[in-house]
Design an enzyme around this catalytic site. Structure first.
Site, PDB file in Angstrom:
ATOM      1  N   HIS A  47       0.850  -1.215  -0.002  1.00 43.85           N
ATOM      2  CA  HIS A  47      -0.197   0.023   0.038  1.00 43.85           C
ATOM      3  C   HIS A  47       0.881   1.129   0.107  1.00 43.85           C
ATOM      4  CE1 HIS A  47      -2.770   3.084   1.592  1.00 43.85           C
ATOM      5  NE2 HIS A  47      -3.659   2.242   1.290  1.00 43.85           N
TER       6      HIS A  47
ATOM      7  N   CYS B 267      -3.910   2.562  -4.800  1.00 48.96           N
ATOM      8  CA  CYS B 267      -4.877   3.255  -3.802  1.00 48.96           C
ATOM      9  C   CYS B 267      -4.769   4.826  -4.598  1.00 48.96           C
ATOM     10  CB  CYS B 267      -4.232   3.221  -2.286  1.00 48.96           C
ATOM     11  SG  CYS B 267      -5.102   4.677  -1.221  1.00 48.96           S
TER      12      CYS B 267
ATOM     13  N   HIS C 241      -7.916   0.382  -4.456  1.00 48.95           N
ATOM     14  CA  HIS C 241      -8.543   1.171  -3.363  1.00 48.95           C
ATOM     15  C   HIS C 241      -8.913   2.313  -4.067  1.00 48.95           C
ATOM     16  CE1 HIS C 241      -6.755   0.064   0.718  1.00 48.95           C
ATOM     17  NE2 HIS C 241      -6.964  -1.189   0.092  1.00 48.95           N
TER      18      HIS C 241
ATOM     19  N   ASP D 113     -12.805   2.951  -1.029  1.00 48.84           N
ATOM     20  CA  ASP D 113     -11.820   3.345   0.125  1.00 48.84           C
ATOM     21  C   ASP D 113     -12.501   4.428   0.740  1.00 48.84           C
ATOM     22  OD1 ASP D 113      -9.863   3.103   1.946  1.00 48.84           O
ATOM     23  OD2 ASP D 113      -8.282   3.844   0.585  1.00 48.84           O
ATOM     24  N   HIS D 114     -12.804   4.430   2.050  1.00 49.80           N
ATOM     25  CA  HIS D 114     -13.205   5.612   2.821  1.00 49.80           C
ATOM     26  C   HIS D 114     -14.624   5.877   2.199  1.00 49.80           C
ATOM     27  CE1 HIS D 114      -8.850   6.651   3.953  1.00 49.80           C
ATOM     28  NE2 HIS D 114      -9.332   5.299   4.341  1.00 49.80           N
TER      29      HIS D 114
ATOM     30  N   TYR E 273     -14.854   4.854   7.738  1.00 43.64           N
ATOM     31  CA  TYR E 273     -15.615   3.410   7.389  1.00 43.64           C
ATOM     32  C   TYR E 273     -16.907   3.280   7.780  1.00 43.64           C
ATOM     33  CZ  TYR E 273     -10.884   2.269   5.680  1.00 43.64           C
ATOM     34  OH  TYR E 273      -9.621   2.228   4.921  1.00 43.64           O
TER      35      TYR E 273
HETATM   36  C1  DNO Z   1      -6.548   3.565   5.647  1.00 43.08           C
HETATM   37  C2  DNO Z   1      -6.070   2.201   5.065  1.00 43.08           C
HETATM   38  C3  DNO Z   1      -4.740   1.932   5.515  1.00 43.08           C
HETATM   39  C4  DNO Z   1      -4.443   0.708   4.965  1.00 43.08           C
HETATM   40  C5  DNO Z   1      -2.890   0.266   5.508  1.00 43.08           C
HETATM   41  C6  DNO Z   1      -2.464  -1.064   4.466  1.00 43.08           C
HETATM   42  O1  DNO Z   1      -7.752   3.619   5.471  1.00 43.08           O
HETATM   43  O2  DNO Z   1      -5.938   2.529   3.460  1.00 43.08           O
HETATM   44  O3  DNO Z   1      -4.787   1.753   7.062  1.00 43.08           O
HETATM   45  O4  DNO Z   1      -5.027  -0.194   5.169  1.00 43.08           O
HETATM   46  O5  DNO Z   1      -1.989   1.328   5.226  1.00 43.08           O
HETATM   47  O6  DNO Z   1      -1.368  -1.579   5.039  1.00 43.08           O
END
Ligand code: DNO
Length: 399
Positions: free
Chosen positions: A236, A274, A301, A354-355, A372
């Site tokens: 990531h 991401c 992501h 993501d989020h 989340y």
């Molecule tokens: C936050 C996430 C991060 C992710 C880690 C992966 O929302 O994208 O905490 O899970 O960095 O290792």
């Protein structure tokens, strides 16, 4: 054109968002971890299987492990690291035996993802996560006061941060500190000011090159094991994709990714794409990065940030913000087609919205993992799904 796999993050049995609600969002895959074991010790096989059984009982599959935390000793390559690397391999084997083949991890020292505000009001009445670069500098320079902090900022940044500090009340300072060092969900360590300074001091003199070498050393150990057991590893990026607190960050740019992929040149050594993290930098051309690194993208992501002029950003709608999300999704779907033509069994790329914004009935809930909550991510997933179907239909009609 084929669709990507729609996944949703679930923080395990303690997640206030239950699996049946995730299923109603339309996800078929779950992204999860044994969140209670973050200290680098090995994950027991039975615990992995029990979590997997819960996911399957809710009608979904456990598609991606995010994350298996990388112990600090590995990032620093201390003598202890041998034991932790051994345990990491044990966990990889246990995950593989449970039939899960994609593992996300990160190599960010001390802090994982970082935001100054968790409740930035939006014009529509919802709330977003935000990173305010001036607030951050004010905290770093005048509250945390780590050694040689001025070296990280220009004179102008220091004077703006000083002005900002003068406007802050104690409550705001405390809120920012809590958000920055006392842990967002899935961060591995929670600090107070003193323990945070101690943790930062361990990285004194650790340059980006040293950190990269330590990552390469770790990869040379775990990639052969992952290859043998059929696990795809995906690192990531740094979130945000620039240095914080003077710490080295090595997964921020296309050049960084090139360097990591060539450190161990195996399809197993891949990335988590991401968009929200890479998207914090204007010099990252996201669709172009997907085209360049496509074969090694094992997980996506999808989220959008709105960049501002001073290095600040906030989390925008999934299709809003500074990045061209449909162009990224198109590039990912094209990568899938390329894989199908190559007969790759792993042609389908798992994605998760993501989020999400804090919206509607989620506002005011007592237990919420920032970023989340359910409704904002449900909306994000629905928008992403719409883009995928739109692309697939448009391509089919052209053919
Ligand atoms: C936050 C996430 C991060 C992710 C880690 C992966 O929302 O994208 O905490 O899970 O960095 O290792």
């Amino acid at each position: 054109m084929r669709l990507m796999e729609e996944c949703f993050r679930w923080y395990g049995p303690n997640d206030p968002v239950p699996l049946n609600h995730i299923r109603q969002a339309g996800a078929t895959g779950i992204v999860s971890a044994l969140h209670h074991i973050y200290d680098g010790s090995p994950w027991p096989q039975e615990a992995i299987l029990a979590q997997k059984a819960q996911i399957e009982a809710a009608g979904m599959r456990w598609s991606v492990v995010e994350s298996i935390p990388v112990h600090n000793s590995i990032k620093l390559a201390t003598t202890d690291s041998a034991r932790y690397i051994g345990w990491y391999k044990d966990t990889l084997r246990a995950v593989a035996r449970a039939g899960i083949s994609t593992v996300c991890y990160n190599f960010m020292p001390v802090v994982d993802w970082t935001r100054t505000e968790l409740m930035q009001p939006l014009a529509n009445g919802g709330y977003a996560l935000r990173f305010d670069a001036v607030d951050f500098a004010a905290y770093d320079l005048f509250v945390l006061k780590r050694p040689r902090v001025e070296e990280s900022y220009s004179e102008r940044q220091i004077s703006l941060a000083g002005e900002r500090l003068a406007e802050m009340d104690q409550a705001k300072i405390e809120r920012i500190e809590r958000n920055l060092i006392a842990g967002l969900p899935a961060t591995e360590r929670q600090f107070n000011r003193e323990s945070f300074l101690t943790a930062l001091a361990e990285y004194d003199g650790v340059t980006p090159d040293t950190l990269h070498d330590n990552l390469a050393r770790f990869l040379r150990e775990i990639v052969p094991v992952a290859e043998e057991i059929g696990i795809r590893l995906c690192i990531h990026p740094d979130d945000p994709a620039f240095s914080l607190y003077g710490l080295p960050r090595i997964v921020s740019t296309a050049a960084d990714v090139r360097r990591i992929l060539s450190a161990v040149d195996s399809p197993t050594n891949g990335i988590t794409f991401c968009t929200g993290s890479y998207g914090t930098r204007a010099d990252n051309d996201l669709p172009q990065m997907v085209r360049e690194f496509g074969p090694r993208i094992h997980f996506a992501h999808l989220r959008n940030v709105q960049r501002e002029n001073d290095g600040s950003f906030y989390e925008a709608d999934h299709l809003g913000g500074s990045s061209d999300m449909p162009a990224v999704i198109l590039a990912l779907m094209q990568e899938q087609e390329r894989r199908v033509a190559e007969d790759r069994i792993d042609w389908q790329i798992p994605l998760r919205p993501d989020h999400g914004h804090l919206l509607a009935d989620d506002i005011g809930k007592e237990r919420i993992n920032p970023g989340y909550s359910l409704i904002g991510r449900l909306k994000g997933l629905a928008e992403i799904r719409g883009v995928m179907h739109g692309i697939a239909t448009a391509v089919a009609q052209k053919a």
